[in-house]
Write a protein that holds these residues in place. Structure first.
Motif, mmCIF file in Angstrom:
data_model
loop_
_atom_site.group_PDB
_atom_site.id
_atom_site.type_symbol
_atom_site.label_atom_id
_atom_site.label_comp_id
_atom_site.label_asym_id
_atom_site.label_seq_id
_atom_site.Cartn_x
_atom_site.Cartn_y
_atom_site.Cartn_z
ATOM 1 N N THR A 68 1.821 -13.666 -10.127
ATOM 2 C CA THR A 68 1.688 -15.725 -9.975
ATOM 3 C C THR A 68 2.938 -15.652 -10.022
ATOM 4 O OG1 THR A 68 1.464 -15.833 -12.337
ATOM 5 C CG2 THR A 68 -0.439 -15.767 -11.519
ATOM 6 N N LEU A 69 4.420 -15.285 -10.304
ATOM 7 C CA LEU A 69 5.608 -15.116 -10.259
ATOM 8 C C LEU A 69 6.220 -14.653 -8.790
ATOM 9 C CD1 LEU A 69 6.420 -14.081 -13.376
ATOM 10 C CD2 LEU A 69 6.093 -16.033 -12.994
ATOM 11 N N ILE A 70 6.001 -14.279 -7.239
ATOM 12 C CA ILE A 70 5.941 -14.033 -6.222
ATOM 13 C C ILE A 70 5.759 -14.524 -5.626
ATOM 14 C CG2 ILE A 70 5.630 -12.182 -5.034
ATOM 15 C CD1 ILE A 70 4.767 -10.265 -6.787
ATOM 16 N N ASN A 71 6.682 -15.355 -5.700
ATOM 17 C CA ASN A 71 6.815 -17.072 -4.706
ATOM 18 C C ASN A 71 6.706 -16.002 -3.303
ATOM 19 O OD1 ASN A 71 7.533 -18.972 -2.807
ATOM 20 N ND2 ASN A 71 7.893 -19.976 -4.602
ATOM 21 N N PRO A 72 5.425 -16.961 -1.938
ATOM 22 C CA PRO A 72 5.140 -16.110 -0.872
ATOM 23 C C PRO A 72 6.175 -16.895 0.002
ATOM 24 C CG PRO A 72 3.622 -18.223 -1.639
ATOM 25 C CD PRO A 72 4.222 -17.599 -2.804
ATOM 26 N N THR A 73 6.646 -17.944 -0.446
ATOM 27 C CA THR A 73 7.963 -18.191 0.742
ATOM 28 C C THR A 73 9.116 -17.823 0.342
ATOM 29 O OG1 THR A 73 8.180 -20.518 -1.077
ATOM 30 C CG2 THR A 73 6.969 -20.748 1.114
ATOM 31 N N MET A 74 9.500 -17.163 -1.450
ATOM 32 C CA MET A 74 10.680 -16.568 -1.333
ATOM 33 C C MET A 74 10.633 -15.063 -1.294
ATOM 34 S SD MET A 74 10.698 -19.367 -4.464
ATOM 35 C CE MET A 74 13.129 -18.586 -5.277
ATOM 36 N N TYR A 75 9.991 -14.264 -1.291
ATOM 37 C CA TYR A 75 9.886 -13.148 -1.739
ATOM 38 C C TYR A 75 8.497 -12.513 -0.526
ATOM 39 C CZ TYR A 75 11.242 -14.635 -6.068
ATOM 40 O OH TYR A 75 12.656 -15.791 -7.026
ATOM 41 N N ARG A 76 8.775 -11.405 0.916
ATOM 42 C CA ARG A 76 8.567 -11.469 1.596
ATOM 43 C C ARG A 76 8.292 -9.779 1.013
ATOM 44 N NH1 ARG A 76 6.093 -15.163 3.029
ATOM 45 N NH2 ARG A 76 5.516 -14.894 4.775
ATOM 46 N N GLY A 77 7.379 -9.512 1.691
ATOM 47 C CA GLY A 77 7.412 -7.614 2.124
ATOM 48 C C GLY A 77 7.384 -7.073 0.720
ATOM 49 N N VAL A 78 6.615 -7.657 -0.771
ATOM 50 C CA VAL A 78 6.098 -6.776 -1.502
ATOM 51 C C VAL A 78 5.683 -5.976 -1.599
ATOM 52 C CG1 VAL A 78 5.910 -7.456 -4.168
ATOM 53 C CG2 VAL A 78 7.254 -8.946 -2.929
ATOM 54 N N VAL A 79 6.099 -4.498 -2.140
ATOM 55 C CA VAL A 79 5.192 -3.370 -1.775
ATOM 56 C C VAL A 79 4.348 -3.084 -3.440
ATOM 57 C CG1 VAL A 79 4.738 -1.499 -1.023
ATOM 58 C CG2 VAL A 79 6.404 -2.848 0.086
ATOM 59 N N THR A 80 3.098 -3.232 -4.137
ATOM 60 C CA THR A 80 2.833 -2.679 -4.987
ATOM 61 C C THR A 80 1.926 -1.097 -4.470
ATOM 62 O OG1 THR A 80 0.628 -3.996 -3.991
ATOM 63 C CG2 THR A 80 1.605 -5.239 -4.715
ATOM 64 N N TYR A 81 2.183 -0.362 -5.485
ATOM 65 C CA TYR A 81 1.442 0.977 -5.652
ATOM 66 C C TYR A 81 0.267 0.933 -6.432
ATOM 67 C CZ TYR A 81 5.765 1.975 -2.662
ATOM 68 O OH TYR A 81 6.622 1.487 -1.779
ATOM 69 N N GLN A 82 -0.130 1.818 -6.611
ATOM 70 C CA GLN A 82 -1.366 2.952 -7.225
ATOM 71 C C GLN A 82 -0.928 4.263 -7.398
ATOM 72 O OE1 GLN A 82 -3.894 1.072 -8.879
ATOM 73 N NE2 GLN A 82 -4.668 3.366 -9.710
ATOM 74 N N TYR A 83 -1.041 3.858 -9.168
ATOM 75 C CA TYR A 83 -0.678 5.703 -9.129
ATOM 76 C C TYR A 83 -2.557 6.273 -9.392
ATOM 77 C CZ TYR A 83 0.242 9.266 -12.662
ATOM 78 O OH TYR A 83 0.775 10.125 -13.488
ATOM 79 N N ALA A 84 -1.516 7.745 -9.247
ATOM 80 C CA ALA A 84 -2.704 8.924 -8.547
ATOM 81 C C ALA A 84 -2.625 9.852 -9.348
ATOM 82 C CB ALA A 84 -3.229 8.606 -6.861
ATOM 83 N N GLY A 101 -3.523 -12.844 -8.897
ATOM 84 C CA GLY A 101 -2.458 -13.441 -9.688
ATOM 85 C C GLY A 101 -1.251 -14.743 -8.471
ATOM 86 N N TYR A 102 -0.922 -12.982 -7.382
ATOM 87 C CA TYR A 102 -0.337 -14.289 -6.056
ATOM 88 C C TYR A 102 -1.137 -14.980 -5.447
ATOM 89 C CZ TYR A 102 1.489 -13.428 -1.426
ATOM 90 O OH TYR A 102 2.183 -14.660 0.159
ATOM 91 N N ARG A 103 -2.364 -15.302 -5.203
ATOM 92 C CA ARG A 103 -3.731 -15.881 -4.643
ATOM 93 C C ARG A 103 -3.415 -16.982 -5.461
ATOM 94 N NH1 ARG A 103 -6.277 -15.525 -1.010
ATOM 95 N NH2 ARG A 103 -6.077 -17.970 -0.284
ATOM 96 N N VAL A 104 -3.041 -16.729 -6.808
ATOM 97 C CA VAL A 104 -3.269 -18.325 -7.868
ATOM 98 C C VAL A 104 -2.258 -19.054 -8.044
ATOM 99 C CG1 VAL A 104 -3.894 -19.716 -9.606
ATOM 100 C CG2 VAL A 104 -5.258 -17.111 -9.818
ATOM 101 N N GLU A 105 -1.417 -17.931 -7.727
ATOM 102 C CA GLU A 105 0.126 -18.791 -7.750
ATOM 103 C C GLU A 105 0.685 -19.117 -9.089
ATOM 104 O OE1 GLU A 105 0.986 -21.922 -4.403
ATOM 105 O OE2 GLU A 105 0.238 -20.717 -2.891
ATOM 106 N N ASN A 106 2.117 -19.165 -9.505
ATOM 107 C CA ASN A 106 2.325 -19.778 -10.599
ATOM 108 C C ASN A 106 1.975 -21.711 -11.504
ATOM 109 O OD1 ASN A 106 3.770 -19.755 -13.008
ATOM 110 N ND2 ASN A 106 5.504 -20.076 -12.671
#
Length: 360
Positions: A218-234, A83-88
């Protein structure tokens, strides 16, 4: 990625007029995996492969297009990343796999007048120019507890919860619920950006359907929000939330010695943390207790060592076992070393601070 989505399933899910008219499709399959294996994945390699597939397969299909439908069956970090690559920039129809009926259903993301499904979000009265991470927990399929995220982010400038009052796997099929969560996330991430302009990272924990994960990306604008860390539940790992893909990683300003597989004595934060633990605990019974509570194997530790030798070995063992973040969290909770809490927080997160909350 976690299973095939065939054209017949898509045909049954689409409205009759769309199905009859036919459609173009693009498939993104970075690797085949089962849900049980998702905690073993090489996230860096998967991110690179999904970037390649996006550029070669999906991006050409999106050129000149205003609308598409998304069917997703993949780990949450990969859905967010795609979604981040597709953008809003598109109207997107989200289709979710209904857990009770085992079929794909369209989930409307348009507002619907009804009683809110969300718990009130809480923001601090005042922001801060300090440096440090912030945490966002999005809970729609299941509740994410603060103690779960504290295992990997022991301290942060602020923690924001975006949560349904009653989370369950198919909750967002209720009219308007999806739109509420999307709007809340968009507002929340924008408010945190304004309140904490010097944040070092945004740690995003999401217990959500795959379609919503894609939309959040898609809502995470690459120029506004830097360093967004995602997590996988295990469920088989500890901590159960495992660090996965980092979006706009060049904006991540943390010095992550707590995540190193080997204790990095070349980092000043690691050396200073060692010195602080020596001062706080020495090599006595309280040192043994805090390490045991953090899950650190004490087989090679002896209280008759000098405090410096004791903690040098202890931190190296903790790093190899992935227990450094747990150790930080336990130390911050330890009322016997309150005088050292400020420094431990600074070293773990870059700064410290407290904020009163108000319901919005």
């Amino acid at each position: 990625m976690l299973g095939a989505i065939g054209p017949e399933e898509i045909k049954r899910a689409l409205p009759g007029s769309q199905s009859a008219a036919g459609w173009n499709s693009a498939e993104i399959v970075p690797i085949g995996a089962t849900l049980g294996d998702s905690y073993k994945l090489d996230w860096s390699a998967l991110q690179s492969e999904q970037d390649r597939l996006f550029d070669e397969t999906l991006k050409p299909q999106l050129a000149g297009r205003k609308w598409f439908a998304y069917f997703g069956f993949a780990p949450i970090p990969l859905a967010i990343h795609l979604g981040y690559r597709v953008e809003n920039r598109f109207d997107i129809d989200l289709y979710q796999l209904n857990h009770s009926q085992s079929k794909w259903v369209y989930t409307p993301d348009k507002p619907f007048p009804k009683r809110t499904a969300l718990k009130p979000m809480k923001f601090p009265e005042h922001g801060s120019t300090d440096k440090g991470p912030v945490v966002i927990r999005v809970s729609t399929s299941a509740r994410i507890r603060p103690e779960e995220t504290a295992e990997v982010v022991p301290w942060s400038l602020f923690e924001l919860d975006i949560a349904l009052a009653e989370p369950y796997p198919d909750a967002l099929e209720t009219g308007g619920a999806l739109a509420e969560v999307i709007e809340a996330f968009n507002l929340g991430i924008a408010r945190l950006r304004a309140l904490f302009p010097n944040r070092t990272a945004i740690h995003l924990f999401a217990a959500v359907p795959v379609g919503l994960a894609f939309k959040l990306g898609t809502l995470i604008n690459p120029t506004m929000y830097r360093g967004v860390v995602t997590y996988q539940y295990a469920v088989k790992k500890w901590p159960q939330y495992q660090r996965a893909i980092v979006l706009a990683e060049d904006g991540l300003r943390e010095e992550p010695f707590l995540d190193d597989a080997e204790y990095d004595w070349q980092k000043s934060t690691a050396v200073n943390f060692f010195e602080t633990m020596v001062k706080a605990y020495g090599a006595g019974s309280r040192a043994e207790m805090i390490l045991a509570q953090s899950g650190v194997d004490s087989a090679h530790l002896h209280v008759n060592q000098t405090p410096r030798d004791y903690w040098k070995t202890a931190l190296e063992v903790a790093a190899r076992g992935g227990h450094l973040r747990g150790l930080v969290r336990r130390a911050i909770e330890d009322s016997h070393i309150t005088a050292h809490h400020r420094e431990i927080k600074r070293l773990a997160s870059g700064t410290h601070g407290t904020h009163k909350e108000t319901s919005q």
